[in-house]
Design a protein around this motif. Structure first.
Motif, short mmCIF file in Angstrom:
data_model
loop_
_atom_site.label_atom_id
_atom_site.label_comp_id
_atom_site.label_asym_id
_atom_site.label_seq_id
_atom_site.Cartn_x
_atom_site.Cartn_y
_atom_site.Cartn_z
N ASP A 101 0.87 -1.17 0.00
CA ASP A 101 0.00 0.00 0.00
C ASP A 101 0.91 1.22 0.00
O ASP A 101 1.94 1.24 0.68
CB ASP A 101 -0.90 0.03 1.23
N THR A 102 0.53 2.22 -0.76
CA THR A 102 1.36 3.43 -0.86
C THR A 102 0.45 4.64 -0.98
O THR A 102 -0.72 4.51 -1.36
CB THR A 102 2.32 3.31 -2.06
N VAL A 103 0.98 5.80 -0.64
CA VAL A 103 0.20 7.03 -0.74
C VAL A 103 0.80 7.92 -1.83
O VAL A 103 2.00 8.17 -1.84
CB VAL A 103 0.18 7.81 0.60
N MET A 104 -0.04 8.35 -2.73
CA MET A 104 0.36 9.36 -3.71
C MET A 104 0.18 10.72 -3.04
O MET A 104 -0.91 11.01 -2.53
CB MET A 104 -0.49 9.26 -4.98
N VAL A 105 1.24 11.51 -3.03
CA VAL A 105 1.18 12.79 -2.34
C VAL A 105 1.64 13.91 -3.27
O VAL A 105 2.37 13.68 -4.24
CB VAL A 105 2.06 12.81 -1.06
N SER A 106 1.23 15.12 -2.94
CA SER A 106 1.67 16.29 -3.70
C SER A 106 3.09 16.67 -3.30
O SER A 106 3.67 16.08 -2.38
CB SER A 106 0.72 17.46 -3.43
N SER A 107 3.65 17.67 -3.96
CA SER A 107 5.02 18.10 -3.65
C SER A 107 5.14 18.64 -2.23
O SER A 107 6.22 18.64 -1.65
CB SER A 107 5.46 19.17 -4.65
N THR A 108 4.01 19.06 -1.63
CA THR A 108 4.02 19.51 -0.24
C THR A 108 3.50 18.43 0.71
O THR A 108 3.12 18.71 1.85
CB THR A 108 3.17 20.79 -0.07
N ALA A 109 3.48 17.17 0.22
CA ALA A 109 3.12 15.99 1.01
C ALA A 109 1.65 15.94 1.42
O ALA A 109 1.30 15.30 2.40
CB ALA A 109 4.02 15.85 2.24
N ARG A 110 0.80 16.59 0.67
CA ARG A 110 -0.64 16.48 0.93
C ARG A 110 -1.17 15.24 0.22
O ARG A 110 -0.75 14.88 -0.88
CB ARG A 110 -1.36 17.73 0.45
N THR A 111 -2.12 14.56 0.83
CA THR A 111 -2.58 13.27 0.32
C THR A 111 -3.45 13.40 -0.93
O THR A 111 -4.36 14.21 -0.97
CB THR A 111 -3.36 12.51 1.40
N ILE A 112 -3.14 12.56 -1.92
CA ILE A 112 -3.96 12.48 -3.13
C ILE A 112 -4.82 11.21 -3.07
O ILE A 112 -6.02 11.25 -3.25
CB ILE A 112 -3.08 12.48 -4.38
N ASP A 113 -4.17 10.06 -2.79
CA ASP A 113 -4.93 8.82 -2.67
C ASP A 113 -4.09 7.75 -1.98
O ASP A 113 -2.86 7.76 -2.05
CB ASP A 113 -5.36 8.31 -4.05
N LEU A 114 -4.79 6.83 -1.33
CA LEU A 114 -4.20 5.61 -0.78
C LEU A 114 -4.41 4.52 -1.82
O LEU A 114 -5.55 4.22 -2.20
CB LEU A 114 -4.88 5.23 0.54
N GLU A 150 10.70 15.31 1.32
CA GLU A 150 11.37 16.24 2.22
C GLU A 150 10.45 16.69 3.35
O GLU A 150 10.85 16.72 4.52
CB GLU A 150 11.84 17.47 1.43
N THR A 151 9.21 16.99 3.02
CA THR A 151 8.24 17.43 4.04
C THR A 151 7.95 16.32 5.03
O THR A 151 7.93 16.53 6.24
CB THR A 151 6.94 17.88 3.36
N ILE A 152 7.72 15.09 4.53
CA ILE A 152 7.40 13.97 5.41
C ILE A 152 8.58 13.65 6.33
O ILE A 152 8.41 13.41 7.53
CB ILE A 152 7.00 12.74 4.57
N ALA A 153 9.80 13.66 5.79
CA ALA A 153 10.99 13.38 6.60
C ALA A 153 11.14 14.44 7.70
O ALA A 153 11.47 14.11 8.84
CB ALA A 153 12.23 13.36 5.72
N ARG A 154 10.91 15.69 7.37
CA ARG A 154 11.03 16.76 8.35
C ARG A 154 10.00 16.62 9.46
O ARG A 154 10.30 16.79 10.65
CB ARG A 154 10.90 18.12 7.65
N LEU A 155 8.76 16.30 9.09
CA LEU A 155 7.71 16.11 10.09
C LEU A 155 8.05 14.97 11.04
O LEU A 155 7.83 15.06 12.25
CB LEU A 155 6.37 15.80 9.40
N ASN A 156 8.62 13.89 10.50
CA ASN A 156 8.99 12.74 11.32
C ASN A 156 10.18 13.07 12.23
O ASN A 156 10.15 12.80 13.43
CB ASN A 156 9.32 11.55 10.43
N THR A 157 11.20 13.67 11.66
CA THR A 157 12.42 13.97 12.41
C THR A 157 12.16 14.92 13.57
O THR A 157 12.66 14.73 14.68
CB THR A 157 13.48 14.58 11.47
N TYR A 158 11.36 15.95 13.31
CA TYR A 158 11.16 17.00 14.32
C TYR A 158 9.83 16.86 15.07
O TYR A 158 9.39 17.80 15.73
CB TYR A 158 11.26 18.37 13.66
#
Length: 327
Positions: A61-74, A239-247
């Protein structure tokens, strides 16, 4: 608007999916075939999960996301010998096809084909679903990891019901639909309507487009940690997802909310006089009123007493999502 109370047929179907076995026709869901030699690398770069480690017969299962990591679809992905088959939400089929096509560049050896109209999809759902799969000749897939699959007489049989309940997903030529449907019913499965699927989806917390999957939320807020690889390298939104997880930057989470009366989707969720979130889905069941909603992480989690509009509610766990990386 709140849905009306479910009828006795829906009650029986939901009970079968929970305690026995049910079958749901998911043919309106989209099916996109991704093929040519760069297909795995391409999908690896366009979504949250790691495609480079997958072999034919496996999936994810994977998520398609926008360049700002907003969800498009599962999306559920099944790796075949010569292609990857994507199972998308019904309302995202065309948008995803266009979105993927936009990222195919001149040198990429990748082709897309919408095979939705030529194929059908059933979900066999429930703790007794193994019985159906054995009778279809796919016993070799029983006990395999999620999204592993095998081809049996033209039918792709994959582990996973599409919900948190055990089960299987079947994808096959549309010409076989009626015969296969009747065979599954004869083997004891109870028909699960789209309306009953929606009730189970909400009760279990499977996010849906235009409700929980929108431009307002990222996959970590949704709770789709199991679909994210944090060590796969670059992809759109990485990049956005990694930053949210790290911080530890996730400011809101998707939760279930048990309520004492009906509520309207879009209602504010409050604690005292403070707005802490929004209701995104609602259903009524024989056990009462239930919804999904995003709640600010600082407000609390399971056990939190909230107001949903004018309705009292309590935050509860939902099995489809997780709010931490799975061990």
């Amino acid at each position: 608007m709140p849905t009306s109370a479910i009828d006795s047929k829906d009650v029986a179907a939901i009970q079968a999916a929970t305690e026995g076995v049910a079958v749901c026709d998911r043919s309106p869901w989209g099916r996109i075939r991704v093929y040519d030699e760069d297909r795995l690398r391409f999908l690896h770069n366009q979504s949250t999960n790691n495609f480079q480690i997958l072999n034919p017969g496996q999936g994810c299962d994977t998520v398609m996301v926008s360049s700002t990591a907003r969800t498009i679809d599962l999306v559920s992905a099944y790796v075949l010998n010569d292609a990857v088959l994507l199972l998308t939400s019904p309302s995202r089929r065309q948008a995803l096809l266009e979105w993927l096509d936009r990222y195919i560049f001149f040198a990429d050896k990748v082709q897309l084909k919408d095979v939705t109209d030529a194929t059908s999809t059933f979900s066999v759902i429930g703790p007794q679903s193994d019985h159906i799969i054995e009778n279809l000749g796919a016993q070799g897939i029983i006990g395999q990891p999620h999204n592993h699959h095998q081809l049996v007489e033209g039918v792709i049989v994959a582990v996973g019901s599409g919900l948190a309940t055990p089960g299987y997903t079947l994808i096959f030529p549309v010409s076989a639909k009626e015969q296969l449907w009747q065979k599954i019913l004869q083997l004891g499965a109870v028909e699960l309507s789209d309306r009953s699927w929606e009730t189970l989806r909400i009760l279990q917390g499977r996010p849906a487009p235009d409700a929980e999957l929108t431009e307002d939320y990222n996959p970590l807020e949704v709770g789709l940690w199991q679909t994210i690889s944090f060590n796969k390298g670059c992809y759109i939104g990485q990049e956005t997802i990694a930053r949210l997880n790290t911080y530890k930057g996730v400011k809101q989470y998707l939760w279930g909310i048990r309520m004492n009366a009906p509520a309207t989707v879009g209602s504010a969720i409050t604690v005292g006089n403070e707005k802490v979130g929004k209701l995104t889905s609602y259903t009524e069941t024989t056990k009462g009123h239930f919804g999904l909603g995003y709640i600010r992480s600082k407000a609390g989690g399971v056990g939190l007493k909230v107001q949903v509009g004018e309705t009292e509610g309590e935050v509860v766990q939902i099995p489809f999502v997780s709010h931490e990386y799975p061990q």
